[in-house]
Design an enzyme around this catalytic site. Structure first.
Site, mmCIF file in Angstrom:
data_model
loop_
_atom_site.group_PDB
_atom_site.id
_atom_site.type_symbol
_atom_site.label_atom_id
_atom_site.label_comp_id
_atom_site.label_asym_id
_atom_site.label_seq_id
_atom_site.Cartn_x
_atom_site.Cartn_y
_atom_site.Cartn_z
ATOM 1 N N LYS A 34 -71.199 29.108 -30.823
ATOM 2 C CA LYS A 34 -71.321 27.656 -30.599
ATOM 3 C C LYS A 34 -72.748 27.334 -30.184
ATOM 4 O O LYS A 34 -73.296 27.953 -29.266
ATOM 5 C CB LYS A 34 -70.344 27.215 -29.504
ATOM 6 C CG LYS A 34 -70.397 25.716 -29.231
ATOM 7 C CD LYS A 34 -69.275 25.278 -28.303
ATOM 8 C CE LYS A 34 -69.598 25.409 -26.837
ATOM 9 N NZ LYS A 34 -70.611 24.453 -26.356
ATOM 10 N N ASP A 61 -71.944 21.976 -31.657
ATOM 11 C CA ASP A 61 -71.277 21.173 -30.615
ATOM 12 C C ASP A 61 -72.252 20.110 -30.095
ATOM 13 O O ASP A 61 -72.782 20.216 -28.995
ATOM 14 C CB ASP A 61 -70.846 22.134 -29.489
ATOM 15 C CG ASP A 61 -70.211 21.424 -28.301
ATOM 16 O OD1 ASP A 61 -69.711 20.306 -28.460
ATOM 17 O OD2 ASP A 61 -70.225 22.019 -27.199
ATOM 18 N N LYS A 63 -71.343 16.739 -30.343
ATOM 19 C CA LYS A 63 -70.485 15.608 -29.933
ATOM 20 C C LYS A 63 -71.072 14.272 -30.373
ATOM 21 O O LYS A 63 -71.400 13.414 -29.551
ATOM 22 C CB LYS A 63 -70.288 15.609 -28.409
ATOM 23 C CG LYS A 63 -69.659 16.889 -27.868
ATOM 24 C CD LYS A 63 -69.402 16.789 -26.367
ATOM 25 C CE LYS A 63 -68.770 18.032 -25.790
ATOM 26 N NZ LYS A 63 -69.672 19.213 -25.752
ATOM 27 N N ASP A 66 -71.900 7.404 -32.326
ATOM 28 C CA ASP A 66 -72.862 6.344 -32.652
ATOM 29 C C ASP A 66 -72.136 5.397 -33.604
ATOM 30 O O ASP A 66 -70.923 5.511 -33.799
ATOM 31 C CB ASP A 66 -74.110 6.991 -33.302
ATOM 32 C CG ASP A 66 -75.377 6.179 -33.056
ATOM 33 O OD1 ASP A 66 -75.328 4.942 -33.244
ATOM 34 O OD2 ASP A 66 -76.406 6.771 -32.702
ATOM 35 N N THR A 125 -63.581 17.284 -19.917
ATOM 36 C CA THR A 125 -62.858 17.851 -18.764
ATOM 37 C C THR A 125 -63.524 17.487 -17.437
ATOM 38 O O THR A 125 -62.951 17.674 -16.377
ATOM 39 C CB THR A 125 -62.732 19.387 -18.888
ATOM 40 O OG1 THR A 125 -63.975 19.907 -19.355
ATOM 41 C CG2 THR A 125 -61.639 19.777 -19.843
ATOM 42 N N ARG A 216 -70.290 31.659 -20.208
ATOM 43 C CA ARG A 216 -70.818 32.548 -19.167
ATOM 44 C C ARG A 216 -70.115 33.893 -19.015
ATOM 45 O O ARG A 216 -70.793 34.897 -18.752
ATOM 46 C CB ARG A 216 -70.872 31.793 -17.839
ATOM 47 C CG ARG A 216 -72.009 30.784 -17.826
ATOM 48 C CD ARG A 216 -71.826 29.720 -16.789
ATOM 49 N NE ARG A 216 -70.721 28.815 -17.122
ATOM 50 C CZ ARG A 216 -70.377 27.778 -16.387
ATOM 51 N NH1 ARG A 216 -71.038 27.514 -15.270
ATOM 52 N NH2 ARG A 216 -69.390 26.984 -16.757
HETATM 53 O O1 C5P Z 1 -69.659 29.106 -19.583
HETATM 54 P P1 C5P Z 1 -68.361 28.475 -20.003
HETATM 55 O O2 C5P Z 1 -67.372 29.480 -20.592
HETATM 56 O O3 C5P Z 1 -67.759 27.597 -18.946
HETATM 57 O O4 C5P Z 1 -68.810 27.546 -21.224
HETATM 58 C C1 C5P Z 1 -67.908 26.713 -21.913
HETATM 59 C C2 C5P Z 1 -68.603 26.023 -23.041
HETATM 60 O O5 C5P Z 1 -67.705 25.056 -23.581
HETATM 61 C C3 C5P Z 1 -69.856 25.264 -22.620
HETATM 62 O O6 C5P Z 1 -70.773 25.304 -23.732
HETATM 63 C C4 C5P Z 1 -69.374 23.844 -22.402
HETATM 64 O O7 C5P Z 1 -70.354 22.892 -22.664
HETATM 65 C C5 C5P Z 1 -68.255 23.743 -23.435
HETATM 66 N N1 C5P Z 1 -67.208 22.770 -23.086
HETATM 67 C C6 C5P Z 1 -66.445 22.819 -21.933
HETATM 68 N N2 C5P Z 1 -65.495 21.868 -21.680
HETATM 69 C C7 C5P Z 1 -65.279 20.891 -22.537
HETATM 70 C C8 C5P Z 1 -66.027 20.825 -23.719
HETATM 71 C C9 C5P Z 1 -66.999 21.800 -23.965
HETATM 72 O O8 C5P Z 1 -66.613 23.716 -21.130
HETATM 73 N N3 C5P Z 1 -64.320 20.010 -22.302
#
Ligand code: C5P
Length: 238
Positions: A34, A61, A63, A66, A125, A216
């Site tokens: 992603k 990603d 999003k 517009d 979220t 992460r």
């Molecule tokens: O590091 P982590 O596993 O929390 O990363 C989750 C990824 O998913 C990040 O790139 C974050 O921007 C994305 N994301 C999220 N929650 C959402 C939409 C996207 O954590 N509702």
């Protein structure tokens, strides 16, 4: 037949070199990466091209949100970049959503290209009911998620991004024929970081996620490869 849940690793880094190091380390076992606004703003389409050169696939990603024409043209640009999946904000409304699908389909026919999967973003979220209310949405988070997911399906989108806690609900109201892509994933052994509504890879797979998005726990691990392999093993054991 039970579907397989695929792993998407979020390349949440600020430099092309760092992203490339991760993709090279992981692409033997991870097929999907992603690219979000951090990396794309730092290095642009080069980061997409880098992933494609390593024979992996890109979920872009960004999003998009517009006016309909602008988002539809951004969708065409995403198609031309060769991404396999991208997303738009469902709150853009039915005219925007249907224009994206219509324009994309025409361009796919003209270029004889593979059509990228188009996902809707429902309620981020990070938004709770109070935050929703403050921007004029009077529904609960749950009802707003259902409402926007149905809007996406009605307008021809392939699925939505949703939290692990929403998988069962969305499967109930939308059915099986709609893709659920789930971030906020944490293997049981790993810290939650700032994610609040987390589920494990195995739970997301059991509930029927099509893809899980993990950042992460893989990219900040001492060995990203071992971390990714553990998650894949957890998915396959379901
Ligand atoms: O590091 P982590 O596993 O929390 O990363 C989750 C990824 O998913 C990040 O790139 C974050 O921007 C994305 N994301 C999220 N929650 C959402 C939409 C996207 O954590 N509702």
């Amino acid at each position: 037949m039970k579907k397989e849940t695929q792993l998407i690793v979020a390349l949440d880094t600020g430099s092309l070199d760092e992203a490339q190091r991760l993709v090279r380390e992981l692409s033997a076992c991870v097929k999907y990466f992603k690219i979000g606004s951090q990396l794309f703003t730092a290095c642009g389409p080069r980061c997409v091209e880098m992933v494609l050169r390593e024979n992996a696939e890109v979920f872009l990603d960004l999003k998009f949100h517009d006016i309909p024409n602008t988002v539809a043209q951004a969708a065409v640009s995403a198609l031309r970049l060769g991404v396999f999946m991208f997303n738009v904000h469902a709150i853009g409304g039915s005219v925007m959503l249907s224009k994206v699908i219509e324009t994309l389909n025409k361009e796919v026919d003209a270029l004889k290209a593979r059509r990228p999967l188009v996902l809707g973003v429902t309620v981020l979220t990070s938004m709770d009911r109070q935050q929703l209310n403050s921007v004029g949405v009077v529904r609960s988070v749950k009802n707003e998620v259902i409402h926007l997911a149905k809007l996406c399906k009605k307008n021809g989108l392939d699925g939505v991004v949703c939290s692990g806690k929403e998988i069962n609900l969305l499967r109930r109201v939308i059915g099986e024929d709609f893709m659920l892509v789930v971030p906020g994933i944490r293997p049981a052994s790993v810290a939650a970081d700032d994610q609040k509504r987390i589920v494990t890879p195995a739970d997301a797979a059991r509930m029927g996620a099509d893809y899980i998005v993990v950042g992460r726990p893989v990219v900040a691990a001492e060995s990203p490869l071992c971390a990714a392999q553990e998650i894949l093993a957890e998915l396959h054991d379901v």
